[in-house]
Design a protein around this motif. Sequence first.
Motif: not given
Length: 204
Positions: A179-191
């Motif tokens: 499995l690829p290592v997937e992490r929580a993506y740091p999405l900008p709060a407004q988006i």
Amino acid sequence: MLIPARQIRARYSTDTITVYQAYPPQIALPAVAAGRFVAPFKRERMTWIKPSFRWMMYRCGWATKPGQERVLSIDITREGFEWALARACLSRYDRDLHGDKATWSRQLKTSTVRVQWDPERSLQQEALPYRSLQVGLSGDAVDRYVDDWTVAITDITTTVQRMHELLRCGDEPAAAAHLPVERAYPLPAQIATGLDARPDITEV
């Protein structure tokens, strides 16, 4: 482990994020050779990209479904990915976000990007109690995806088939090792707010 109910989990670097798509060989192989999507890929159709590897496996049945025999790993720019999400419309009406259904309907008709949250999947393709993002691109968003955002396209079908065979043999730990290592993506709060990326926490 605590996981938000709606969270983008992905393989990403400082500049790129990996998304997945599955196509028949006549579309996938020319794309891999060219490093970008070329004919017979049709820009006129909506194309869905998925940051979650396991959800892609559920969607394509581990590369066994007709028309989805080749699984592609596509590295695109994070700038492009966030451009798309900032302009996206949820594929389903949400009273808290849209105010009224007519407003949402107008936005859906004019937006070239739509998103939906579907239950994330286990390696055994069971639905999990938290969701994964899909992003649908059309119009100028497809052109940007093909011409500007795509950095690399890799055919990972052999790995997918190997994982599927390991699962069929009952060796889930060996399959999970691929499995690829997937992490929580740091999405900008407004988006994140516009995508209804809820902070609700699910314990798994």
